[in-house]
Design a protein around this motif. Structure first.
Motif, PDB file in Angstrom:
ATOM      1  N   GLU A 204     -46.348 -18.100 -69.604  1.00 55.94           N
ATOM      2  CA  GLU A 204     -45.653 -18.955 -70.565  1.00 55.94           C
ATOM      3  C   GLU A 204     -44.968 -20.133 -69.891  1.00 55.94           C
ATOM      4  OE1 GLU A 204     -43.023 -16.938 -73.224  1.00 55.94           O
ATOM      5  OE2 GLU A 204     -44.536 -15.480 -73.797  1.00 55.94           O
ATOM      6  N   GLU A 205     -44.451 -19.911 -68.668  1.00 53.67           N
ATOM      7  CA  GLU A 205     -43.759 -20.979 -67.962  1.00 53.67           C
ATOM      8  C   GLU A 205     -44.694 -22.152 -67.678  1.00 53.67           C
ATOM      9  OE1 GLU A 205     -43.942 -17.778 -66.585  1.00 53.67           O
ATOM     10  OE2 GLU A 205     -42.100 -17.106 -67.556  1.00 53.67           O
ATOM     11  N   VAL A 206     -45.914 -21.850 -67.263  1.00 50.95           N
ATOM     12  CA  VAL A 206     -46.891 -22.893 -66.951  1.00 50.95           C
ATOM     13  C   VAL A 206     -47.261 -23.663 -68.208  1.00 50.95           C
ATOM     14  CG1 VAL A 206     -49.246 -23.330 -66.129  1.00 50.95           C
ATOM     15  CG2 VAL A 206     -47.813 -21.648 -64.960  1.00 50.95           C
ATOM     16  N   ILE A 207     -47.563 -22.935 -69.275  1.00 48.94           N
ATOM     17  CA  ILE A 207     -47.956 -23.564 -70.537  1.00 48.94           C
ATOM     18  C   ILE A 207     -46.825 -24.436 -71.067  1.00 48.94           C
ATOM     19  CG2 ILE A 207     -48.683 -23.120 -72.917  1.00 48.94           C
ATOM     20  CD1 ILE A 207     -50.803 -22.359 -70.831  1.00 48.94           C
ATOM     21  N   SER A 208     -45.593 -23.933 -71.014  1.00 49.95           N
ATOM     22  CA  SER A 208     -44.432 -24.706 -71.483  1.00 49.95           C
ATOM     23  C   SER A 208     -44.205 -25.944 -70.634  1.00 49.95           C
ATOM     24  CB  SER A 208     -43.174 -23.846 -71.467  1.00 49.95           C
ATOM     25  OG  SER A 208     -43.229 -22.863 -72.456  1.00 49.95           O
ATOM     26  N   ALA A 209     -44.289 -25.784 -69.322  1.00 49.63           N
ATOM     27  CA  ALA A 209     -44.056 -26.911 -68.415  1.00 49.63           C
ATOM     28  C   ALA A 209     -45.074 -28.031 -68.633  1.00 49.63           C
ATOM     29  CB  ALA A 209     -44.099 -26.436 -66.968  1.00 49.63           C
ATOM     30  N   LEU A 210     -46.301 -27.652 -68.936  1.00 47.25           N
ATOM     31  CA  LEU A 210     -47.335 -28.655 -69.175  1.00 47.25           C
ATOM     32  C   LEU A 210     -47.241 -29.273 -70.566  1.00 47.25           C
ATOM     33  CD1 LEU A 210     -50.403 -26.881 -67.524  1.00 47.25           C
ATOM     34  CD2 LEU A 210     -49.151 -28.864 -66.660  1.00 47.25           C
ATOM     35  N   GLY A 211     -46.521 -28.612 -71.463  1.00 47.13           N
ATOM     36  CA  GLY A 211     -46.393 -29.117 -72.833  1.00 47.13           C
ATOM     37  C   GLY A 211     -47.677 -29.005 -73.618  1.00 47.13           C
ATOM     38  N   ILE A 212     -48.477 -28.024 -73.263  1.00 51.47           N
ATOM     39  CA  ILE A 212     -49.771 -27.839 -73.921  1.00 51.47           C
ATOM     40  C   ILE A 212     -49.559 -27.253 -75.314  1.00 51.47           C
ATOM     41  CG2 ILE A 212     -51.930 -26.543 -73.853  1.00 51.47           C
ATOM     42  CD1 ILE A 212     -51.785 -26.694 -70.815  1.00 51.47           C
ATOM     43  N   ASN A 213     -50.326 -27.771 -76.258  1.00 58.21           N
ATOM     44  CA  ASN A 213     -50.252 -27.305 -77.629  1.00 58.21           C
ATOM     45  C   ASN A 213     -51.624 -27.519 -78.262  1.00 58.21           C
ATOM     46  OD1 ASN A 213     -48.849 -26.206 -79.774  1.00 58.21           O
ATOM     47  ND2 ASN A 213     -48.247 -28.197 -80.577  1.00 58.21           N
ATOM     48  N   GLY A 214     -52.116 -26.570 -78.999  1.00 56.36           N
ATOM     49  CA  GLY A 214     -53.374 -26.791 -79.695  1.00 56.36           C
ATOM     50  C   GLY A 214     -54.309 -25.615 -79.693  1.00 56.36           C
ATOM     51  N   GLN A 215     -55.536 -25.908 -80.091  1.00 58.76           N
ATOM     52  CA  GLN A 215     -56.570 -24.889 -80.213  1.00 58.76           C
ATOM     53  C   GLN A 215     -57.833 -25.400 -79.527  1.00 58.76           C
ATOM     54  OE1 GLN A 215     -57.642 -23.977 -84.249  1.00 58.76           O
ATOM     55  NE2 GLN A 215     -58.845 -22.205 -83.660  1.00 58.76           N
ATOM     56  N   ALA A 216     -58.568 -24.484 -78.907  1.00 60.14           N
ATOM     57  CA  ALA A 216     -59.809 -24.861 -78.238  1.00 60.14           C
ATOM     58  C   ALA A 216     -60.878 -23.805 -78.468  1.00 60.14           C
ATOM     59  CB  ALA A 216     -59.577 -25.035 -76.741  1.00 60.14           C
ATOM     60  N   ASP A 217     -62.098 -24.272 -78.546  1.00 53.77           N
ATOM     61  CA  ASP A 217     -63.275 -23.418 -78.614  1.00 53.77           C
ATOM     62  C   ASP A 217     -63.967 -23.583 -77.267  1.00 53.77           C
ATOM     63  OD1 ASP A 217     -65.524 -21.968 -79.235  1.00 53.77           O
ATOM     64  OD2 ASP A 217     -66.194 -23.281 -80.853  1.00 53.77           O
ATOM     65  N   VAL A 218     -64.046 -22.494 -76.494  1.00 50.21           N
ATOM     66  CA  VAL A 218     -64.525 -22.561 -75.118  1.00 50.21           C
ATOM     67  C   VAL A 218     -65.813 -21.746 -74.975  1.00 50.21           C
ATOM     68  CG1 VAL A 218     -63.922 -22.120 -72.703  1.00 50.21           C
ATOM     69  CG2 VAL A 218     -62.122 -22.679 -74.352  1.00 50.21           C
ATOM     70  N   THR A 219     -66.762 -22.301 -74.234  1.00 51.88           N
ATOM     71  CA  THR A 219     -68.001 -21.587 -73.926  1.00 51.88           C
ATOM     72  C   THR A 219     -68.189 -21.613 -72.414  1.00 51.88           C
ATOM     73  OG1 THR A 219     -68.980 -22.292 -76.016  1.00 51.88           O
ATOM     74  CG2 THR A 219     -70.482 -21.448 -74.345  1.00 51.88           C
ATOM     75  N   ILE A 220     -68.336 -20.415 -71.835  1.00 52.12           N
ATOM     76  CA  ILE A 220     -68.575 -20.302 -70.397  1.00 52.12           C
ATOM     77  C   ILE A 220     -69.842 -19.499 -70.160  1.00 52.12           C
ATOM     78  CG2 ILE A 220     -66.129 -20.424 -69.797  1.00 52.12           C
ATOM     79  CD1 ILE A 220     -66.307 -17.351 -69.273  1.00 52.12           C
ATOM     80  N   LYS A 221     -70.394 -19.647 -68.987  1.00 49.03           N
ATOM     81  CA  LYS A 221     -71.541 -18.830 -68.567  1.00 49.03           C
ATOM     82  C   LYS A 221     -71.171 -18.152 -67.268  1.00 49.03           C
ATOM     83  CE  LYS A 221     -76.458 -18.667 -68.139  1.00 49.03           C
ATOM     84  NZ  LYS A 221     -77.695 -19.275 -68.587  1.00 49.03           N
ATOM     85  N   VAL A 222     -71.523 -16.879 -67.146  1.00 48.00           N
ATOM     86  CA  VAL A 222     -71.256 -16.105 -65.936  1.00 48.00           C
ATOM     87  C   VAL A 222     -72.565 -16.008 -65.150  1.00 48.00           C
ATOM     88  CG1 VAL A 222     -70.451 -13.901 -65.019  1.00 48.00           C
ATOM     89  CG2 VAL A 222     -69.507 -14.767 -67.179  1.00 48.00           C
ATOM     90  N   ASP A 223     -72.548 -16.512 -63.897  1.00 44.36           N
ATOM     91  CA  ASP A 223     -73.779 -16.467 -63.102  1.00 44.36           C
ATOM     92  C   ASP A 223     -73.936 -15.133 -62.373  1.00 44.36           C
ATOM     93  OD1 ASP A 223     -72.263 -16.573 -60.733  1.00 44.36           O
ATOM     94  OD2 ASP A 223     -72.704 -18.687 -60.354  1.00 44.36           O
ATOM     95  N   GLU A 224     -74.966 -15.024 -61.569  1.00 37.43           N
ATOM     96  CA  GLU A 224     -75.305 -13.771 -60.894  1.00 37.43           C
ATOM     97  C   GLU A 224     -74.236 -13.297 -59.923  1.00 37.43           C
ATOM     98  OE1 GLU A 224     -77.377 -16.504 -60.860  1.00 37.43           O
ATOM     99  OE2 GLU A 224     -78.613 -15.812 -62.523  1.00 37.43           O
ATOM    100  N   GLN A 225     -73.423 -14.214 -59.408  1.00 35.53           N
ATOM    101  CA  GLN A 225     -72.351 -13.856 -58.480  1.00 35.53           C
ATOM    102  C   GLN A 225     -71.020 -13.599 -59.195  1.00 35.53           C
ATOM    103  OE1 GLN A 225     -74.344 -16.724 -57.751  1.00 35.53           O
ATOM    104  NE2 GLN A 225     -75.658 -15.395 -56.545  1.00 35.53           N
TER     105      GLN A 225
END
Length: 114
Positions: free
Chosen positions: A44-65
Motif C-alpha cells: 500500500e505504501e508504494v501504491i500511495s506514494a506513486l499516487g496510482i489510481n485506476g483500473q487495468a486489464d493486463v495480459t501476460i505470457k509465461v515462457d518455458e523458464q
C-alpha cells in the motif's frame, strides 16, 4: 493516505488460453500467478506514494523458464500502466508445468482513499 489494491475476482477474472483454446488450470496455479503479481506491485505504501489510481486489464505470457512477458496493458491511468509493465515484465516466477507457454489475463483495480 491509504490505498486499496485489488486483483479483482481472483478465480473468475483470470483466464488462461493456449492459442485460442481455453485450458484447464488449477485454482492453485491461478492463485500463484495473482500472488506473484501482487508482491511485485508493492504494498500500500508504494501504491500511495506513486499516487496510482485506476483500473487495468493486463495480459501476460509465461515462457518455458517461468518468465512473465507483458503482452498488453489497457489502463485508464498512465502511471498504473507504467507501474504494471515495469513490475511484471521480464520477472521470473516459480510455476508449475501447467502454466508454461500460457497466456494469463486479469484485472487490477487500485483505489486511493482519502
Amino acid at each position: 493516505m491509504k490505498s486499496l489494491f485489488t486483483l479483482a475476482a481472483i478465480l473468475f477474472s483470470v483466464t488462461l488460453f493456449a492459442g485460442n483454446e481455453k485450458t484447464n488450470v488449477t485454482d492453485k496455479d491461478k492463485t500463484k500467478v495473482i500472488e506473484n503479481i501482487s508482491q511485485l506491485m508493492g504494498g500500500e505504501e508504494v501504491i500511495s506514494a506513486l499516487g496510482i489510481n485506476g483500473q487495468a486489464d493486463v495480459t501476460i505470457k509465461v515462457d518455458e523458464q517461468g518468465v512473465m512477458h507483458v503482452e498488453e496493458v489497457q489502463a485508464n491511468d498512465y502511471l498504473l500502466e507504467y507501474h504494471l509493465r515495469k513490475s511484471i515484465d521480464g520477472v521470473k516466477m516459480i510455476v508449475s508445468d501447467s502454466l508454461v507457454g500460457k497466456t494469463v489475463s486479469f484485472f487490477v483495480n487500485v483505489v486511493q482513499s482519502k
